[in-house]
Design an enzyme around this catalytic site. Structure first.
Site, PDB file in Angstrom:
ATOM      1  CG  LEU A 138      -1.910  -1.112   1.426  1.00 65.80           C
ATOM      2  CD1 LEU A 138      -2.594  -0.997   2.783  1.00 65.80           C
ATOM      3  CD2 LEU A 138      -2.941  -1.102   0.306  1.00 65.80           C
ATOM      4  CG  ASP A 139       0.369   4.356  -2.888  1.00 74.32           C
ATOM      5  OD1 ASP A 139       1.138   3.511  -3.376  1.00 74.32           O
ATOM      6  OD2 ASP A 139      -0.478   4.975  -3.553  1.00 74.32           O
ATOM      7  CB  SER A 140       4.002   6.206   2.286  1.00 74.12           C
ATOM      8  OG  SER A 140       4.203   6.881   3.488  1.00 74.12           O
TER       9      SER A 140
END
Length: 299
Positions: A138-140
């Site tokens: 998942l993106d940060s």
């Protein structure tokens, strides 16, 4: 000492009368591994090696043993980091689903890096004498349900389920603007950005198919809460797709040039529905909304 991983399964009362080979195929054990199992006699049925043509019965005891050469990446080298407590939403012997926090990367980008979800997972799993293996990311700035494997043999099986779309991922996001339709599907291909490695681009270089289904939940002022279901898992897929139809995500500093929302990206991995490997069970695992994800957005 040779590293090995052993899985023992007592076949259920409703076990169909199929061959051992067909059962391994149904479980999505990779073909190469099935060949290794057969050639190296690493299958034990009720305590004895049996040919893969053997028909299975309810209550049979099946033992499978994997060796390092069954995998492209048999080992995992994430530094354990127990500075943050891992919020485990579900786990069994093979994998777990954890609740990712905002602003935490999924995985390190260099060997000595820590402070990522995989480092926290490694610290948690070291107490079980297991290691953390990455399944997806998942993106940060994205929060919510993240799947992490605990043994290497489960990684290709979960990857196959992601590829087959039998693992279903549902997200919640706040987007700019009022959506006229109740629901829709976006099928714009996503590829590399020509000048910025950090970004992706609709119809960019080496573009691949990308499919996002969205449903409008509610509109508050000039922002809309949407539920999104991914059929594919391209980098920045939701962010790019919603921006492409004129409704970029609130707080998206990469693809929403109009945003000045101070709370960061409003994207949450709300539910993952996973067919549990080696069983016929399907489990839906939900991740509670974090405090950073508002019920209403006004700014």
């Amino acid at each position: 000492m040779m590293t090995s991983w052993t899985k023992t399964i007592v076949l259920p009362a409703n076990q169909p009368p199929i061959s051992l080979k067909d059962q391994l195929i149904r479980w999505q054990v990779p073909r190469r591994v099935r060949g290794n199992f057969r050639m190296e006699k690493r299958l034990r049925l009720n305590g004895y090696y049996q040919p893969t043509s053997t028909i299975l019965n309810p209550g049979d005891n099946l033992q499978m043993t994997w060796l390092a050469h069954d995998f492209i990446t048999p080992d995992s080298h994430y530094l354990p980091d127990d500075s943050q407590t891992l919020a485990v939403l579900f786990e069994n012997d093979d994998f777990m689903v954890v609740n990712k926090q905002k602003g935490v990367k999924s995985h390190p980008n260099s060997p000595g890096e820590d402070g990522t979800m995989m480092n926290f997972a490694q610290a948690y799993l070291s107490r079980q004498n297991k290691k953390a293996y990455m399944v997806h990311r998942l993106d940060s700035q994205t929060t919510g349900a993240l799947i992490i494997a605990k043994v290497p043999y489960i990684v290709p099986m979960l990857n196959q389920k992601l590829h087959d779309k039998t693992i279903k991922r549902t997200y919640l996001a706040w987007v700019n603007g009022v959506l006229d339709e109740h629901q829709g599907t976006i099928t714009l291909p996503i590829g590399d950005h020509p000048t910025n490695k950090r970004l992706r681009q609709v119809n960019g270089e080496h573009a691949k198919q990308a499919i996002t289904h969205w449903t409008k939940i509610k509109t508050v002022y000039q922002q809309t809460l949407v539920r999104l279901v991914l059929e594919t898992g391209r980098t920045h897929q939701i962010r790019l797709h919603m921006a492409a139809i004129g409704h970029p995500l609130v707080g998206d500093d990469l693809y929403n040039m109009q945003t000045d929302y101070p709370g960061g990206l409003l994207l949450h991995s709300a539910v993952v529905q996973i067919p549990i490997p080696f069983t016929t069970q399907v489990k839906s695992i939900g991740a509670p909304l974090p405090a950073s994800f508002p019920v209403n957005v006004k700014y």
